[in-house]
Design an enzyme around this catalytic site. Structure first.
Site, mmCIF file in Angstrom:
data_model
loop_
_atom_site.group_PDB
_atom_site.id
_atom_site.type_symbol
_atom_site.label_atom_id
_atom_site.label_comp_id
_atom_site.label_asym_id
_atom_site.label_seq_id
_atom_site.Cartn_x
_atom_site.Cartn_y
_atom_site.Cartn_z
ATOM 1 N N ASP A 234 0.830 -1.201 0.000
ATOM 2 C CA ASP A 234 0.000 0.000 0.000
ATOM 3 C C ASP A 234 0.866 1.252 0.000
ATOM 4 O O ASP A 234 0.592 2.214 -0.714
ATOM 5 C CB ASP A 234 -0.921 -0.005 1.224
ATOM 6 C CG ASP A 234 -1.860 1.200 1.250
ATOM 7 O OD1 ASP A 234 -1.855 1.954 2.230
ATOM 8 O OD2 ASP A 234 -2.591 1.389 0.252
ATOM 9 N N GLU A 235 1.922 1.239 0.767
ATOM 10 C CA GLU A 235 2.788 2.398 0.868
ATOM 11 C C GLU A 235 3.484 2.699 -0.459
ATOM 12 O O GLU A 235 3.503 3.846 -0.928
ATOM 13 C CB GLU A 235 3.821 2.166 1.986
ATOM 14 C CG GLU A 235 4.833 3.263 2.186
ATOM 15 C CD GLU A 235 4.222 4.622 2.453
ATOM 16 O OE1 GLU A 235 3.053 4.696 2.882
ATOM 17 O OE2 GLU A 235 4.897 5.632 2.189
#
Lengths: 279, 224
Positions: free
Chosen positions: A167-168
């Protein structure tokens, strides 16, 4: 630079980003996401003249694989158009003097917020990672080494920690490549476990941009590319940040369009617990 | 997910003990801990209120503890290290319990065996930030994985995440309390299909929806 103020805009399509209530969001002008605007976004993100600690630099905990690939990509930053992204303690540090054009107030008086993936000061304990971004190709490579705090099955990284890293990486790519701000969807297929302390290489690239959404697949694999750890995809909502001389976020949506599904705004307002709205 | 399975197995034994007519004394968390701990130090159960818990979280916790009284719901204890891990790597600890009180993940999971459902009361602290003021998508994914994983592990034993598909409907403000509700939908052989919602305390806001596929591990095969 074109000033992007808040405008009453076309509603998002019903299959758009935030179902459950009509939102009026600023018109997104795609032209501003490319060309020189991306360069200025990247340079603002990177904050080159800063005293902030950059966590995306080699330290003693990095394994040989990670150091080797890091130096290989560092070479590519000299001529091949790659950029090494710095990583500060909070995303707020990456968007100084910008604000969210959203109705939501935030508890912006907390100065001790950390980005989830930079949670400990001790080297090698949790997330060790660095992201290289290529602006014109709209892709990124993340070198990720999970530490003992991220353990799931004994000796291997927790699925949640990998989901967070995916996600990052996809978030940062979405932001720099197309002003993607919020994750709309994350779909992760776990194939193999990552041994703690070893290197996982995440390859991320913007596949398409449609209806104010960015579609970004991600593959995580071993250094020698022989083992695939996960195949994933992320969908992001494009939202432009605005110039803001104050530090705090402000409210700017028409009251009549406030969806009932966001009582937090009202609750915070009436309880006086939203410092952001008064500044 | 093996660690959560180890925790789940311990909990399962405790659950079975209660169902088989164990005395009320067996519900005492101290006794349960002594049963599994071969060390003198009693591990701390993190799934209990501490000063960082907001009013919302405490109220919800009390509501669910009331539901536990008739045995239909069980509170799952939560430890930082499992005995298994301690032998292998002393630094390793359960990912979600590595923060000081209130800074990271504050949560407790309740399980309903009849409904095959887990409910996680979750308060995400300032060290879980993504977009300033909101929870990081990865932190939400972690808690969904933990809650859904537990829902699969209690009936299934040792399971691993094969797929997680999360739709984020609304960003979750930092330091707010959400309720993660996970349901076992069906089992096909070794495949466990589950679904999950993340809602506000009053259930009016739907923050996220997710589906998960977990695979029960074949005890004959190794992990990698």
């Amino acid at each position: 630079m074109m000033r992007r103020g808040l405008q009453v805009a076309a509603r998002l399509s019903h299959h758009g980003a935030l179902p459950g209530g009509p939102y009026i969001l600023p018109t997104f002008s795609p032209a501003s996401a490319f060309g020189s605007s991306m360069d200025s976004m990247v340079s603002r993100f990177c904050q080159e003249k800063t005293d902030l600690k950059n966590y995306a630099l080699p330290n003693a905990s990095w394994c040989p694989d990670m150091l080797n690939l890091y130096h290989k990509f560092l070479e590519k930053t000299k001529a091949d158009g790659w950029i090494r992204l710095p990583s500060f303690k909070s995303n707020r540090n990456h968007i100084q003097e910008l604000k969210l054009p959203l109705v939501l107030t935030v508890s912006s008086d907390k100065s001790d917020c950390h980005i989830f993936t930079r949670c400990t000061e001790t080297e090698g304990q949790s997330y060790e990672y660095v992201i290289f971004f290529h602006p014109s190709k709209k892709k990124s490579v993340c070198l990720f080494q999970p530490g003992p705090y991220l353990e799931g099955p004994p000796g291997f990284a927790h699925g949640g920690s990998l989901a967070a890293m995916i996600d990052e990486t996809v978030s940062k790519t979405a932001y720099l490549a197309g002003e993607g701000l919020f994750t709309l969807n994350l779909n992760i297929r776990f194939k193999n476990l990552i041994r703690m302390g070893s290197l996982a290489v995440l390859n991320v690239g913007v596949e398409k941009v449609e209806d104010q959404k960015l579609y970004i697949p991600c593959v995580a694999q071993s250094t020698d590319q022989q083992t695939i750890y996960t195949k994933a995809s992320g969908t992001f909502l494009q939202l432009q940040l605005e110039e803001d001389s104050s530090q705090y976020y402000t409210l700017c949506l028409q009251e009549s369009l406030l969806p009932t599904a966001l009582p937090t705004w009202d609750t915070l307002q009436s309880s006086g617990g939203c410092p952001g709205s008064n500044r | 997910m093996l660690r959560s399975c180890t925790a789940a197995l311990r909990t399962l034994r405790a659950l079975r003990g209660r169902r088989e007519g164990a005395s009320p004394a067996a519900r005492d968390p101290v006794l349960v801990r002594r049963w599994f701990s071969t060390e003198k130090v009693i591990p701390k159960d993190y799934a209990l209120p501490n000063p960082s818990w907001s009013k919302d979280l405490r109220l919800l916790f009390d509501q669910f503890m009331k539901k536990c009284e008739d045995g239909s719901w069980e509170r799952l204890p939560s430890y930082k290290n499992s005995k298994l891990v301690k032998e292998q790597l002393s630094q390793a600890q359960l990912f979600t319990r590595g923060y000081e009180d209130g800074l990271g993940f504050e949560y407790v999971i309740f399980y309903n065996d009849d409904e095959k459902r887990t409910v996680c009361l979750f308060q995400g602290g300032p060290y879980l930030q993504g977009v300033p003021g909101f929870l990081h998508g990865g932190a939400i994914a972690t808690m969904i994985d933990a809650t859904v994983g537990m829902c699969a592990a209690i009936p299934g034993g040792i399971v691993m995440t094969a797929n997680l598909n999360i739709n984020f409907k609304r960003p979750i403000p930092l330091c707010s309390v959400v309720v993660i509700n996970s349901q076992l939908d069906k089992i096909e052989g070794r495949k466990f299909f589950l679904s999950c919602t993340v809602r506000s305390v009053d259930e009016k806001i739907l923050y996220s929806e997710a589906t998960g596929l977990f695979i029960k591990l074949d005890p004959e095969k190794s992990l990698i």
